[in-house]
Write a protein that holds these residues in place. Structure first.
Motif, PDB file in Angstrom:
ATOM      1  N   UNK A  96       0.828  -1.216   0.000  1.00  0.00           N
ATOM      2  CA  UNK A  96       0.000   0.000   0.000  1.00  0.00           C
ATOM      3  C   UNK A  96       0.859   1.262   0.000  1.00  0.00           C
ATOM      4  N   UNK A  97       1.969   1.226   0.736  1.00  0.00           N
ATOM      5  CA  UNK A  97       2.805   2.439   0.845  1.00  0.00           C
ATOM      6  C   UNK A  97       3.939   2.482  -0.183  1.00  0.00           C
ATOM      7  N   UNK A  98       4.422   1.311  -0.607  1.00  0.00           N
ATOM      8  CA  UNK A  98       5.618   1.251  -1.456  1.00  0.00           C
ATOM      9  C   UNK A  98       5.515   2.056  -2.759  1.00  0.00           C
ATOM     10  N   UNK A  99       4.412   1.952  -3.548  1.00  0.00           N
ATOM     11  CA  UNK A  99       4.374   2.663  -4.833  1.00  0.00           C
ATOM     12  C   UNK A  99       4.571   4.171  -4.703  1.00  0.00           C
ATOM     13  N   UNK A 100       3.898   4.795  -3.721  1.00  0.00           N
ATOM     14  CA  UNK A 100       4.011   6.253  -3.604  1.00  0.00           C
ATOM     15  C   UNK A 100       5.356   6.667  -3.007  1.00  0.00           C
ATOM     16  N   UNK A 101       5.849   5.898  -2.038  1.00  0.00           N
ATOM     17  CA  UNK A 101       7.143   6.238  -1.418  1.00  0.00           C
ATOM     18  C   UNK A 101       8.261   6.141  -2.445  1.00  0.00           C
ATOM     19  N   UNK A 102       8.325   5.010  -3.164  1.00  0.00           N
ATOM     20  CA  UNK A 102       9.387   4.822  -4.157  1.00  0.00           C
ATOM     21  C   UNK A 102       9.185   5.751  -5.355  1.00  0.00           C
ATOM     22  N   UNK A 103       7.928   6.053  -5.690  1.00  0.00           N
ATOM     23  CA  UNK A 103       7.654   7.006  -6.767  1.00  0.00           C
ATOM     24  C   UNK A 103       8.166   8.391  -6.439  1.00  0.00           C
ATOM     25  N   UNK A 104       7.993   8.791  -5.178  1.00  0.00           N
ATOM     26  CA  UNK A 104       8.482  10.104  -4.734  1.00  0.00           C
ATOM     27  C   UNK A 104      10.010  10.143  -4.706  1.00  0.00           C
ATOM     28  N   UNK A 105      10.631   9.095  -4.173  1.00  0.00           N
ATOM     29  CA  UNK A 105      12.089   9.093  -4.010  1.00  0.00           C
ATOM     30  C   UNK A 105      12.836   8.835  -5.322  1.00  0.00           C
ATOM     31  N   UNK A 106      12.314   7.941  -6.143  1.00  0.00           N
ATOM     32  CA  UNK A 106      12.985   7.606  -7.398  1.00  0.00           C
ATOM     33  C   UNK A 106      12.690   8.600  -8.523  1.00  0.00           C
ATOM     34  N   UNK A 107      11.387   8.897  -8.705  1.00  0.00           N
ATOM     35  CA  UNK A 107      10.946   9.669  -9.874  1.00  0.00           C
ATOM     36  C   UNK A 107      10.526  11.091  -9.535  1.00  0.00           C
ATOM     37  N   UNK A 108      10.564  11.423  -8.233  1.00  0.00           N
ATOM     38  CA  UNK A 108      10.045  12.717  -7.765  1.00  0.00           C
ATOM     39  C   UNK A 108       8.602  12.929  -8.232  1.00  0.00           C
ATOM     40  N   UNK A 109       7.847  11.833  -8.286  1.00  0.00           N
ATOM     41  CA  UNK A 109       6.442  11.887  -8.705  1.00  0.00           C
ATOM     42  C   UNK A 109       5.592  12.121  -7.453  1.00  0.00           C
ATOM     43  N   UNK A 110       5.239  13.366  -7.203  1.00  0.00           N
ATOM     44  CA  UNK A 110       4.569  13.738  -5.955  1.00  0.00           C
ATOM     45  C   UNK A 110       3.049  13.793  -6.074  1.00  0.00           C
ATOM     46  N   UNK A 111       2.551  13.945  -7.272  1.00  0.00           N
ATOM     47  CA  UNK A 111       1.110  14.161  -7.457  1.00  0.00           C
ATOM     48  C   UNK A 111       0.319  12.871  -7.239  1.00  0.00           C
ATOM     49  N   UNK A 112      -0.773  12.977  -6.506  1.00  0.00           N
ATOM     50  CA  UNK A 112      -1.673  11.835  -6.283  1.00  0.00           C
ATOM     51  C   UNK A 112      -3.111  12.338  -6.289  1.00  0.00           C
ATOM     52  N   UNK A 113      -3.967  11.691  -7.040  1.00  0.00           N
ATOM     53  CA  UNK A 113      -5.359  12.140  -7.138  1.00  0.00           C
ATOM     54  C   UNK A 113      -6.073  11.922  -5.803  1.00  0.00           C
TER      55      UNK A 113
END
Length: 621
Positions: A385-402
């Protein structure tokens, strides 16, 4: 009641001689099944949601997608059951039903391909009358006719299966039931069952393929009469996807027929592989072909992925939230991501191995280990549940979430309550094992364990609905910047421009009724356990009884100490640096799942033996 339907069961067969490798063989099968579900499900969703796809051509495309899903759902349970669990037994009725649906859906797919050929014929040869001929009503009637033909035509050879006596070995040659396999085991006159399918194949597959061929001859004749080269190319391009699907379907059918009829000297594994190719390859490739060759499908996929659309929930189309990693340390995110990735990987590997051992090792099929499996499953879900957003933020700097996805943070909080409930159930397990050992097996039956597990899940997921539901309706007029790399209820509600009194008070009450109450009951159960243990005369028996509780006590301490630590930081550490709050949050969500398999593998001899056995078996293999 059907005669003979309860007379016994059949044994399915995976890959003979490769039984030790079934778990490895299951991996590609699992990924193919997941891909089939995902791709065909996406196609159906696109055709349902996108108004520019509400045309006969795409309605017909939805039919093979649904048929492929039906065929996959028919074969998947038994195939994965054989490969994963070595569960080979299948009841007569279930076997005959599976054979019926496999055969019927194959005929349905052939009929749908014929209908799609008719659609292309009208579109190319009579384009001006296309909408007047292929109305929605006619498309529905064609669809119902195809279903009726497929499901009715297979009844005559399937019905006698319920009445035949079976005196052969009852071992089938596949991991699913096929009519031709079952009839070989019957001790009766099976002439009709041998001849009817041949006639049926001629009347359906051969006739359908010939009609499709004739339609494309007429289409080609029409296209060749078009003067403009561009128009000719455009007309032919609209048929390419369908032609590819037709070739894939009929080539695999012909290949399988040739192998079955004239390939008796071919190794059995070739027969098996050809059968799986026939059932899985077209279902996997159909959505891929149409998404590659059809621009409207491509546009629909891009729109689905990258366009934010209003949904049924109010306010869900508002601006998205922005996740936060470690403020001020953005340039070091790639370095920070390394320990996070290592921890996530360790959690997935450790808890996944625990689940595999408990599933595979019969000595671990006891209530204690079933509860441990629940704990490991919960930890895996928290991590996923937490891994996709955490790794997305740290790896890709993908901060946006609907907002819609963010509100599904519901799962994070629910799973924490589920974990607390599982630890309570494990305390009860230890209490019965020590205080009433003679009644252990009669109290903690498999059905009782299952009921406890379902009760824990229901408590966790239902108790969180009241504070989460209002989030969908609140207006959000603050900065929309969250303080973590995942969504938490307490973060989101602070951004709402509404009365959040209920959302502030309810979690406090919930924590008191779940975490606090669970802790008190666990402490009370261990007081009773300690009282019982102290009455044991032999010191060795006393130490042995206490040792069975050590892993659970460690796990309880790890979980509740992190909960208490996080609570104290949030309540009384408002002036502490932001990085302390963040670190404590990650510690709460990652440390217990990481330690769970470590604690149990170190402190439980049965788990240790299973791990050693697993590695020794793999080495011998």
């Amino acid at each position: 009641m059907w005669p003979n339907s309860s007379s016994g069961s059949y044994l399915l067969t995976g890959f003979p001689g490769l039984e030790t490798s079934h778990h490895w063989i299951s991996t590609p099968f699992f990924f193919v099944y997941i891909s089939v579900f995902f791709s065909n499900g996406t196609l159906l969703l696109l055709i349902k949601e996108e108004h520019n796809l509400h045309e006969p051509m795409y309605y017909f495309l939805a039919m093979p997608a649904a048929t492929d899903l039906g065929l996959t759902l028919t074969t998947m349970p038994t195939v994965l059951g054989v490969l994963w669990l070595d569960h080979r037994e299948i009841g007569n009725r279930a076997c005959f039903s599976q054979a019926y649906f496999i055969q019927s859906l194959s005929f349905v797919e052939s009929g749908v391909l014929l209908a799609m050929a008719y659609d292309r014929f009208i579109a190319v040869c009579n384009p001006l009358r296309y909408t007047s001929i292929l109305t929605n009503t006619r498309v529905v009637k064609i669809g119902l006719g195809i279903l009726k033909r497929g499901f009715v035509s297979v009844i005559p050879p399937i019905m006698p299966l319920y009445f035949f006596p079976y005196c052969q070995s009852h071992i089938l040659s596949h991991a699913f039931c096929l009519h031709q396999d079952v009839i070989k085991l019957a001790c009766a006159d099976i002439t009709f069952n041998r001849l009817y399918p041949v006639v049926l194949v001629v009347l359906i597959f051969v006739l359908d393929s010939l009609t499709i061929l004739i339609s494309y001859v007429l289409i080609l004749k029409s296209v060749m009469s078009i003067a403009s080269k561009e128009e000719r190319s455009k007309a032919l391009n609209t048929c390419v996807s369908h032609v590819c699907c037709v070739l894939m379907f009929y080539v695999t059918v012909i290949g399988l027929s040739l192998i079955l009829r004239s390939g008796k000297q071919v190794p059995h594994v070739v027969h098996l592989i050809m059968s799986y190719v026939d059932f899985l390859f077209p279902t996997l490739m159909n959505p891929i072909i149409y998404s590659v060759k059809t621009k409207q499908i491509q546009h629909g996929i891009l729109k689905l992925l990258f366009t934010r659309r209003p949904a049924k929930w109010p306010n869900i189309s508002a601006a998205p939230f922005l996740l936060t990693g470690f403020p001020g340390l953005e340039i070091a995110y790639h370095w920070i991501s390394i320990p996070f990735f290592a921890v996530y990987f360790s959690v997935l590997l450790g808890n996944g191995t625990l689940l595999y051992l408990i599933k595979d090792d019969h000595s671990l099929h006891e209530p204690t280990y079933y509860f441990l499996a629940m704990l490991a499953g919960t930890d895996l879900m928290v991590t996923l549940t937490t891994m996709p957003t955490v790794m997305g933020t740290l790896w890709l700097n993908h901060r946006e979430i609907s907002q819609g996805v963010c509100f599904l943070a519901y799962f994070i909080h629910s799973l924490s309550i589920v974990e607390s409930g599982v630890l309570l159930a494990m305390a009860y397990d230890r209490f019965i094992a020590i205080c009433a050992p003679l009644r252990y097996n009669s109290i903690l039956t498999n059905s009782w364990v299952m009921k406890v597990g379902l009760g824990v899940l229901m408590r966790g997921f239902s108790s969180l609905l009241p504070p989460i539901m209002p989030l969908y309706f609140f207006p959000y007029c603050h900065s929309h910047v969250l303080s973590h790399a995942f969504c938490l209820h307490q973060d989101v509600m602070e951004l709402a421009c509404a009365d959040i009194t209920f959302n502030r008070l309810y979690p406090v009450v919930l924590v008191a009724l779940t975490f606090f109450l669970d802790v008190m009951i666990i402490v009370f159960s261990y007081v009773l356990i300690l009282k019982t243990v102290m009455s044991i005369a032999f010191r060795e028996e006393l130490a042995k009884a206490l040792n069975t509780c050590v892993p659970h006590i460690c796990r309880v301490l790890v979980f509740y100490i992190t909960v208490i630590g996080l609570t104290f930081i949030h309540r009384f550490g408002k002036h502490a640096p932001c990085v302390v709050h963040l670190t404590m949050s990650y510690f709460y969500f990652l440390f217990p799942p990481l330690m769970n398999p470590i604690i149990y593998s170190i402190k439980t001899k049965q788990i240790q033996r299973s791990i050693i056995c697993l590695f020794s078996v793999q080495n011998r293999a």
